[in-house]
Write a protein that holds these residues in place. Sequence first.
Motif, PDB file in Angstrom:
ATOM      1  N   ALA A 253       0.817  -1.217   0.000  1.00 59.28           N
ATOM      2  CA  ALA A 253       0.000   0.000   0.000  1.00 59.28           C
ATOM      3  C   ALA A 253       0.848   1.263   0.000  1.00 59.28           C
ATOM      4  CB  ALA A 253      -0.929  -0.002   1.209  1.00 59.28           C
ATOM      5  N   THR A 254       2.092   1.168   0.454  1.00 61.83           N
ATOM      6  CA  THR A 254       2.942   2.361   0.535  1.00 61.83           C
ATOM      7  C   THR A 254       4.109   2.337  -0.448  1.00 61.83           C
ATOM      8  OG1 THR A 254       4.171   1.314   2.345  1.00 61.83           O
ATOM      9  CG2 THR A 254       2.369   2.798   2.942  1.00 61.83           C
ATOM     10  N   THR A 255       4.144   1.321  -1.307  1.00 62.77           N
ATOM     11  CA  THR A 255       5.194   1.255  -2.334  1.00 62.77           C
ATOM     12  C   THR A 255       4.632   0.960  -3.717  1.00 62.77           C
ATOM     13  OG1 THR A 255       5.562  -1.121  -1.996  1.00 62.77           O
ATOM     14  CG2 THR A 255       6.897   0.402  -0.667  1.00 62.77           C
ATOM     15  N   GLY A 256       3.455   0.339  -3.784  1.00 59.84           N
ATOM     16  CA  GLY A 256       2.900  -0.046  -5.075  1.00 59.84           C
ATOM     17  C   GLY A 256       3.592  -1.249  -5.690  1.00 59.84           C
ATOM     18  N   LEU A 257       4.379  -1.988  -4.904  1.00 56.61           N
ATOM     19  CA  LEU A 257       5.053  -3.167  -5.440  1.00 56.61           C
ATOM     20  C   LEU A 257       4.042  -4.243  -5.812  1.00 56.61           C
ATOM     21  CD1 LEU A 257       8.159  -3.745  -3.113  1.00 56.61           C
ATOM     22  CD2 LEU A 257       8.082  -2.643  -5.345  1.00 56.61           C
ATOM     23  N   ARG A 258       4.321  -4.961  -6.880  1.00 53.54           N
ATOM     24  CA  ARG A 258       3.540  -6.153  -7.204  1.00 53.54           C
ATOM     25  C   ARG A 258       3.793  -7.194  -6.119  1.00 53.54           C
ATOM     26  NH1 ARG A 258       6.100  -4.312 -11.885  1.00 53.54           N
ATOM     27  NH2 ARG A 258       4.690  -3.705 -13.591  1.00 53.54           N
ATOM     28  N   VAL A 259       2.851  -8.105  -5.931  1.00 53.79           N
ATOM     29  CA  VAL A 259       3.004  -9.087  -4.859  1.00 53.79           C
ATOM     30  C   VAL A 259       4.224  -9.975  -5.094  1.00 53.79           C
ATOM     31  CG1 VAL A 259       1.466 -10.818  -5.914  1.00 53.79           C
ATOM     32  CG2 VAL A 259       1.779 -10.768  -3.425  1.00 53.79           C
ATOM     33  N   SER A 260       4.517 -10.299  -6.354  1.00 56.16           N
ATOM     34  CA  SER A 260       5.695 -11.128  -6.638  1.00 56.16           C
ATOM     35  C   SER A 260       6.978 -10.374  -6.311  1.00 56.16           C
ATOM     36  CB  SER A 260       5.700 -11.556  -8.109  1.00 56.16           C
ATOM     37  OG  SER A 260       5.720 -10.427  -8.966  1.00 56.16           O
ATOM     38  N   GLU A 261       6.982  -9.060  -6.555  1.00 53.41           N
ATOM     39  CA  GLU A 261       8.155  -8.245  -6.238  1.00 53.41           C
ATOM     40  C   GLU A 261       8.331  -8.123  -4.732  1.00 53.41           C
ATOM     41  OE1 GLU A 261       7.974  -5.326 -10.188  1.00 53.41           O
ATOM     42  OE2 GLU A 261       7.046  -4.693  -8.305  1.00 53.41           O
ATOM     43  N   ALA A 262       7.218  -7.913  -4.029  1.00 55.59           N
ATOM     44  CA  ALA A 262       7.278  -7.766  -2.573  1.00 55.59           C
ATOM     45  C   ALA A 262       7.756  -9.056  -1.910  1.00 55.59           C
ATOM     46  CB  ALA A 262       5.909  -7.370  -2.034  1.00 55.59           C
ATOM     47  N   ASN A 263       7.261 -10.184  -2.383  1.00 54.88           N
ATOM     48  CA  ASN A 263       7.620 -11.465  -1.767  1.00 54.88           C
ATOM     49  C   ASN A 263       9.032 -11.916  -2.113  1.00 54.88           C
ATOM     50  OD1 ASN A 263       5.310 -11.902  -0.285  1.00 54.88           O
ATOM     51  ND2 ASN A 263       4.257 -13.013  -1.906  1.00 54.88           N
ATOM     52  N   SER A 264       9.641 -11.311  -3.108  1.00 55.77           N
ATOM     53  CA  SER A 264      11.008 -11.701  -3.481  1.00 55.77           C
ATOM     54  C   SER A 264      12.065 -10.824  -2.808  1.00 55.77           C
ATOM     55  CB  SER A 264      11.180 -11.634  -5.000  1.00 55.77           C
ATOM     56  OG  SER A 264      11.057 -10.300  -5.461  1.00 55.77           O
ATOM     57  N   LEU A 265      11.637  -9.793  -2.076  1.00 57.95           N
ATOM     58  CA  LEU A 265      12.584  -8.900  -1.407  1.00 57.95           C
ATOM     59  C   LEU A 265      13.281  -9.600  -0.247  1.00 57.95           C
ATOM     60  CD1 LEU A 265      10.535  -5.580  -1.057  1.00 57.95           C
ATOM     61  CD2 LEU A 265      12.562  -5.903  -2.481  1.00 57.95           C
ATOM     62  N   THR A 266      14.583  -9.427  -0.157  1.00 58.30           N
ATOM     63  CA  THR A 266      15.316  -9.849   1.038  1.00 58.30           C
ATOM     64  C   THR A 266      15.810  -8.581   1.735  1.00 58.30           C
ATOM     65  OG1 THR A 266      17.500  -9.963  -0.013  1.00 58.30           O
ATOM     66  CG2 THR A 266      16.084 -11.930  -0.175  1.00 58.30           C
ATOM     67  N   TRP A 267      16.290  -8.742   2.956  1.00 60.99           N
ATOM     68  CA  TRP A 267      16.760  -7.566   3.695  1.00 60.99           C
ATOM     69  C   TRP A 267      17.999  -6.958   3.054  1.00 60.99           C
ATOM     70  CZ3 TRP A 267      13.340  -5.318   6.394  1.00 60.99           C
ATOM     71  CH2 TRP A 267      12.345  -6.057   7.046  1.00 60.99           C
ATOM     72  N   ALA A 268      18.681  -7.725   2.221  1.00 64.47           N
ATOM     73  CA  ALA A 268      19.832  -7.177   1.493  1.00 64.47           C
ATOM     74  C   ALA A 268      19.389  -6.124   0.484  1.00 64.47           C
ATOM     75  CB  ALA A 268      20.581  -8.305   0.782  1.00 64.47           C
ATOM     76  N   HIS A 269      18.092  -6.137   0.120  1.00 64.32           N
ATOM     77  CA  HIS A 269      17.557  -5.173  -0.844  1.00 64.32           C
ATOM     78  C   HIS A 269      17.019  -3.913  -0.164  1.00 64.32           C
ATOM     79  CE1 HIS A 269      16.714  -9.057  -3.260  1.00 64.32           C
ATOM     80  NE2 HIS A 269      17.815  -8.502  -3.722  1.00 64.32           N
ATOM     81  N   VAL A 270      17.128  -3.837   1.161  1.00 63.50           N
ATOM     82  CA  VAL A 270      16.544  -2.719   1.913  1.00 63.50           C
ATOM     83  C   VAL A 270      17.657  -1.815   2.435  1.00 63.50           C
ATOM     84  CG1 VAL A 270      15.109  -2.085   3.886  1.00 63.50           C
ATOM     85  CG2 VAL A 270      14.588  -4.164   2.583  1.00 63.50           C
ATOM     86  N   GLU A 271      17.515  -0.515   2.206  1.00 58.67           N
ATOM     87  CA  GLU A 271      18.515   0.423   2.721  1.00 58.67           C
ATOM     88  C   GLU A 271      17.850   1.758   3.046  1.00 58.67           C
ATOM     89  OE1 GLU A 271      20.269   2.249  -1.441  1.00 58.67           O
ATOM     90  OE2 GLU A 271      21.304   0.534  -0.529  1.00 58.67           O
ATOM     91  N   THR A 272      18.467   2.486   3.943  1.00 64.48           N
ATOM     92  CA  THR A 272      17.948   3.791   4.353  1.00 64.48           C
ATOM     93  C   THR A 272      18.774   4.888   3.698  1.00 64.48           C
ATOM     94  OG1 THR A 272      17.269   2.879   6.485  1.00 64.48           O
ATOM     95  CG2 THR A 272      17.404   5.268   6.313  1.00 64.48           C
ATOM     96  N   GLY A 273      18.097   5.830   3.035  1.00 64.08           N
ATOM     97  CA  GLY A 273      18.788   6.910   2.349  1.00 64.08           C
ATOM     98  C   GLY A 273      19.304   7.969   3.306  1.00 64.08           C
ATOM     99  N   ASP A 274      20.057   8.921   2.767  1.00 60.36           N
ATOM    100  CA  ASP A 274      20.632   9.992   3.584  1.00 60.36           C
ATOM    101  C   ASP A 274      19.554  10.837   4.253  1.00 60.36           C
ATOM    102  OD1 ASP A 274      23.134   9.132   2.840  1.00 60.36           O
ATOM    103  OD2 ASP A 274      23.310  10.555   1.172  1.00 60.36           O
TER     104      ASP A 274
END
Length: 415
Positions: A253-274
């Motif tokens: 709801a806050t990214t608009g990711l497709r369900v397949s994209e959301a379920n394939s995310l690992t924490w290695a794909h997550v980062e906090t910007g400046d």
Amino acid sequence: MTSRRAATTRLDPGHHSIDRAMPRERDGQWLLDWSIRLHDGRLVKKRSQGATKGQVRQRAKVTAKELLATGGGAWKTTSSLGDYLEQVSRPAIENAKLRPNTQTRYLLALGQLAGDCKAHSHADSLREHSIGSGTRFRALEACLKEVAKLHGTESARQARSVLSKYVLQQLNRDELIQGSPLAGMSIDLTSAKPAARKRGGQALTKSEYSAVLDFLLGLDPAEGQTKPSRGRWSLADRIAKRRNAVELTLLQATTGLRVSEANSLTWAHVETGDDGTLHLGVTAENSKTHRARQVPVLDARVAERLLTRQNSAASSSAYVIGSPADQTIVWNRDNCQKSTTALYLELSEALDIALLKTARTHLWRATLNSLLLDQVSEVVRAAFFGHDTAINRAAYTDLADTSSMVTAARRLRAV
């Protein structure tokens, strides 16, 4: 009388000794020992039997024709086509370099060709055919038309693609057929089956969207959950599954990711910007459109919820929304769909939002796109959702709510 001895002249490739070999009688049956040299030069020795001399020669020639057609391999044109689909075509799909969703669709199409369907009886499936009878054009045509009738035109077209690439091409490799019976042939795969109603393009209003986020953020996954009276699942498993459904919905709801994209995310794909914004990296491999992109989480409350979830992750390779029982494993697609569907129906009833009774995960793409319609350029919105502007305009923009136009008009009148 002296029996004649068969000639021992060397056989050329593609030739046999059936006509020059002499049958012999034993226990009321005629036996014939003969040889055939395959096209690759190998010499194969065979024995045939029959009630008469004529029958034993006829049977031997049928076998010889089969050997020349198949190259002496394990599969013959008399073998079960259903067995071939399971033992050759299915592994070919499973071992191909396909995306998980594509592989799932192809295996479903293969099952429809084989008649593996709980909802319908497939009278013209390929399962009961031999390879010889099932690769005739009329048999293939009847099978594809039946798939179109029972499952729709698009399913039949996909079944034809799977049939061509993973069945007929494999049969060619095994030298069981020559060429494709479907090559250059047109088949009418139109169906009276109504097309599934598209869910894309419908969006929540701003107030409905805010109400959903507030409701989900205030939801306790453990509330209302009871320990199962039987089965292998524990109370903790039930809570984890509900938490998955809630947080997957918040993420989408806050990214608009497709369900397949959301379920394939690992924490290695997550980062906090400046600037403190949480970004999710969608790789080209996991993107439906093969376009890598960085997607910001548009609500700080949801970003904080995800970071809290990250603290309990086993490693950076664990999935952001993994299997409820083991976050290092992808959440099963069917289980994910069942859990989120139940949550959407709950939201619909609790918040009195009728659209949530039928709309599913694509709803968030349309909602975000429509809410940002007059604030962000179309090019930027299209890049955010990972597709081109034409698709963005046609499938993910809900123009039924004209409140933004009314607001703009009021602003003009106030000037």
